[in-house]
Design a protein around this motif. Structure first.
Motif, mmCIF file in Angstrom:
data_model
loop_
_atom_site.group_PDB
_atom_site.id
_atom_site.type_symbol
_atom_site.label_atom_id
_atom_site.label_comp_id
_atom_site.label_asym_id
_atom_site.label_seq_id
_atom_site.Cartn_x
_atom_site.Cartn_y
_atom_site.Cartn_z
ATOM 1 N N ARG A 1 2.055 -47.652 6.545
ATOM 2 C CA ARG A 1 0.847 -47.159 5.898
ATOM 3 C C ARG A 1 0.982 -47.394 4.397
ATOM 4 O O ARG A 1 1.989 -47.039 3.787
ATOM 5 C CB ARG A 1 0.673 -45.671 6.170
ATOM 6 N N ASP B 1 -16.266 -45.649 12.761
ATOM 7 C CA ASP B 1 -15.690 -46.707 13.572
ATOM 8 C C ASP B 1 -16.606 -47.922 13.582
ATOM 9 O O ASP B 1 -17.672 -47.911 14.178
ATOM 10 C CB ASP B 1 -15.483 -46.203 14.989
ATOM 11 N N THR C 1 -7.474 -49.453 9.516
ATOM 12 C CA THR C 1 -8.028 -48.140 9.211
ATOM 13 C C THR C 1 -7.827 -47.847 7.731
ATOM 14 O O THR C 1 -6.713 -47.834 7.232
ATOM 15 C CB THR C 1 -7.354 -47.050 10.056
ATOM 16 N N THR C 2 -8.908 -47.649 7.074
ATOM 17 C CA THR C 2 -8.862 -47.343 5.644
ATOM 18 C C THR C 2 -9.387 -45.937 5.437
ATOM 19 O O THR C 2 -10.506 -45.630 5.815
ATOM 20 C CB THR C 2 -9.707 -48.344 4.853
ATOM 21 N N THR C 3 -8.578 -45.127 4.860
ATOM 22 C CA THR C 3 -8.968 -43.740 4.644
ATOM 23 C C THR C 3 -9.122 -43.485 3.146
ATOM 24 O O THR C 3 -8.207 -43.713 2.368
ATOM 25 C CB THR C 3 -7.908 -42.791 5.223
ATOM 26 N N THR D 1 -15.638 -50.773 14.684
ATOM 27 C CA THR D 1 -15.090 -51.737 15.633
ATOM 28 C C THR D 1 -15.872 -51.755 16.920
ATOM 29 O O THR D 1 -15.553 -52.504 17.832
ATOM 30 C CB THR D 1 -13.637 -51.381 15.973
ATOM 31 N N SER E 1 -12.592 -41.961 6.834
ATOM 32 C CA SER E 1 -11.756 -43.020 7.366
ATOM 33 C C SER E 1 -12.636 -44.085 8.005
ATOM 34 O O SER E 1 -13.567 -43.780 8.737
ATOM 35 C CB SER E 1 -10.796 -42.437 8.408
ATOM 36 N N ARG F 1 -12.709 -47.505 10.226
ATOM 37 C CA ARG F 1 -11.988 -48.449 11.086
ATOM 38 C C ARG F 1 -12.786 -49.731 11.192
ATOM 39 O O ARG F 1 -13.966 -49.703 11.530
ATOM 40 C CB ARG F 1 -11.803 -47.848 12.483
ATOM 41 N N THR G 1 -14.285 -40.199 10.656
ATOM 42 C CA THR G 1 -13.898 -41.574 10.929
ATOM 43 C C THR G 1 -15.120 -42.393 11.309
ATOM 44 O O THR G 1 -15.840 -42.042 12.231
ATOM 45 C CB THR G 1 -12.871 -41.629 12.068
ATOM 46 N N ARG H 1 -2.773 -50.286 9.865
ATOM 47 C CA ARG H 1 -3.257 -50.952 11.060
ATOM 48 C C ARG H 1 -3.087 -50.038 12.259
ATOM 49 O O ARG H 1 -2.185 -49.212 12.312
ATOM 50 C CB ARG H 1 -2.501 -52.258 11.297
ATOM 51 N N CYS H 2 -3.991 -50.277 13.173
ATOM 52 C CA CYS H 2 -3.949 -49.485 14.392
ATOM 53 C C CYS H 2 -2.772 -49.944 15.244
ATOM 54 O O CYS H 2 -2.516 -51.137 15.398
ATOM 55 C CB CYS H 2 -5.268 -49.632 15.146
#
Length: 506
Positions: free
Chosen positions: A282, A381, A310-312, A383, A251, A253, A379, A301-302
DNA sequence: CGAATTTGACCGGCGC
DNA sequence: GCGCCGGTCAAATTCG
């Protein structure tokens, strides 16, 4: 969405070797020029031996390589000196147009030869780093797990050979360049994919383990790295037994205003749902770059910060990836491998991996790993900005480690391409060794998909493209029915024909 | 008109 | 067993 790719300019040896050369007067600055130069080169591979002309004149006319790009190569420049007199071989007066062209041709040959050497060096270093990464991860995993399960997985992780079971892309990665050195990216991805299937994560539950056999042929087969078209019946049983779980997820972010992050692959939306606890829907996508590609992704989106996307990703591509899609494939797959090899994950994995990653300046953003999710998920991240080696807190059940992903600006939803940012290398972050600039450049390359794409395109022009079709490569690959922004899959590039995930922005 | 997207229905897993 | 939820399907719709 895809833009023209001015980043080709970065591959111009002009940019590397003679920033202010007067040769521009005679050489077109057209974007297509590099291809043209490659063309010259491809027709003149015969001079791998040093050219005494250039070695004689090199130092005097040398121009600086781009900031600090010390490839360890003798990047002597090429004569800005067309005006040189006393040519050894070309003992002709460069006055006629023909002679001028000939001299120019000679210069271009040299230039391309050096460029190729440089690219090979970069590629080799890239492969070396990849190998080191795998070795370290494998070692960490093995140390962690040798009392419980399976060394085979770990060994396999460290084994650059394409593993028996898998491989849909064996053919596509057969390029000998990928075989040399340590672990080629392609093979790396293979192994990683394989690895991902060898480790059991208890929390993965029955959904993720063994035996989704019946699903294999169905649409639910995503996550399986195997392609039905190449599945070896003799291996199927073995493979089935080697697929403890196949739904590890990566994932990512990232901040993005765009509804979807372009990652080099082509996706088709097949569903959208409102997820519990998040007002934002989603979206579900599947890869359409090749028929039957099992890779899917979810985009959401968060809830807290709607600028965070967030792309998983899940599954392995069963087709060659365009260069633009490979950089993150590397990174996320490495992360996935970390997740999988370290499965039960722990601070040990964290410590080991962190210790290993320290010398890698581009490993800046953070990843958190959770095996408590329905699927083992890592995940990444992006960001967090560009605070290298910043460890952020992860849930108790998770572990964190520096992600191979670099928080490149493209990930922040910037549509414009910017030159790859070569990470600043504070000595404190360098660990004990001082990475060469090649590594730095490699880092920059791997951290910047666009640059990777451009580089790979150039490499393919030099290495991969057949003589008869050098230059622009018509998209004749059967598996890619849709042209990919002029960036075809490149057999000779450090691309990863099969990867766990892909991610980049355009 | 074909391709892509939307959207409601459907299915399976899981917890109660 | 029932309901919730995540995920997928596929017909309808929109788009280029």
């Amino acid at each position: 969405m895809d833009k023209p790719r001015p980043e080709f300019a970065f591959l111009r040896s002009d940019d590397f070797l003679r920033p202010n050369s007067s040769v521009h007067e005679t050489v077109s600055t057209d974007q297509k020029q590099p291809i043209k130069e490659m063309d010259f080169f491809s027709r003149n591979n015969q001079h791998n031996q040093p050219n005494e002309q250039e070695s004689n004149r090199g130092s005097s006319t040398r121009t600086e390589a781009p900031a600090g790009v010390n490839t360890g190569l003798n990047l002597l420049s090429l004569n800005t000196g067309i005006q040189r007199s006393g040519n050894d071989n070309l003992n002709i007066q460069p006055k006629t147009e023909f002679d001028t062209l000939q001299v120019e041709l000679e210069r271009v040959r040299d230039e391309n030869r050096k460029l190729r050497i440089m690219l090979e060096q970069i590629t080799k270093n890239y492969s070396d780093l990849q190998g080191q990464l795998l070795m370290a991860m494998g070692e960490a995993a093995r140390l962690k797990k040798d009392d419980t399960t399976c060394t085979p997985g770990t060994r396999q992780l460290m084994d650059p050979r394409p593993s028996g079971g898998l491989d849909i892309n064996e053919a596509s990665v057969s390029d000998e360049k990928n075989q040399e050195g340590s672990v080629s990216p392609a093979n790396t991805m293979e192994v990683m994919s394989n690895e991902s299937e060898h480790h059991k994560i208890p929390s993965a539950g029955k959904k993720t383990c063994f035996g989704d056999g019946p699903d294999q042929g169905s649409t639910h087969s995503w996550g399986s790295p195997k392609s039905p078209t190449v599945l070896d019946p003799s291996k199927s049983e073995e493979q089935a037994s080697e697929v403890p779980f196949r739904k590890a997820r990566v994932s990512v972010r990232a901040r993005s205003e765009a509804p979807l992050i372009s990652d080099g692959c082509q996706w088709r939306k097949y569903g959208q749902k409102m997820a519990k606890g998040n007002p934002c829907p989603r979206a579900y996508y599947r890869c359409t770059m090749a028929a039957g590609c099992p890779v899917r992704k979810q985009v959401q989106r968060c809830a807290e910060d709607k600028t965070i996307l967030t792309t998983t990703y899940e599954g392995n591509h069963n087709h060659p990836l365009p260069p633009a899609a490979t950089a993150m494939a590397n990174s996320t797959s490495a992360a996935a491998a970390m997740l999988l090899s370290g499965s039960n994950t722990s601070k040990d994995a964290l410590v080991n991996s962190a210790g290993f990653f320290h010398p890698m300046p581009y490993l800046s953003t953070m990843a958190s790993l959770s095996a408590s999710a329905p699927f083992p998920t890592i995940t990444l991240d992006l960001t967090q900005g560009t605070n290298p080696m910043h460890f952020h807190r992860a849930p108790p059940s998770s572990t964190t480690f520096p992600s191979p992903l670099h928080g490149c600006p493209q990930l922040i939803g910037q549509p414009l391409y910017a030159p790859p940012k070569i990470p600043v290398l504070p000595s404190a972050q360098m660990g004990h060794r001082h990475p060469s600039m090649v590594e730095t450049v490699t880092a920059a390359i791997t951290s910047d998909p666009n640059f990777t794409a451009a580089l790979a395109a150039a490499i393919s022009t030099i290495i991969g493209a057949p003589r008869s079709s050098y230059g622009n490569t018509p998209n004749s690959h059967g598996e890619n029915s849709k042209p990919f922004s002029g960036m075809p899959a490149l057999p000779g590039s450090p691309q990863l024909p099969q990867s766990c995930t892909t991610f980049s922005t355009n």
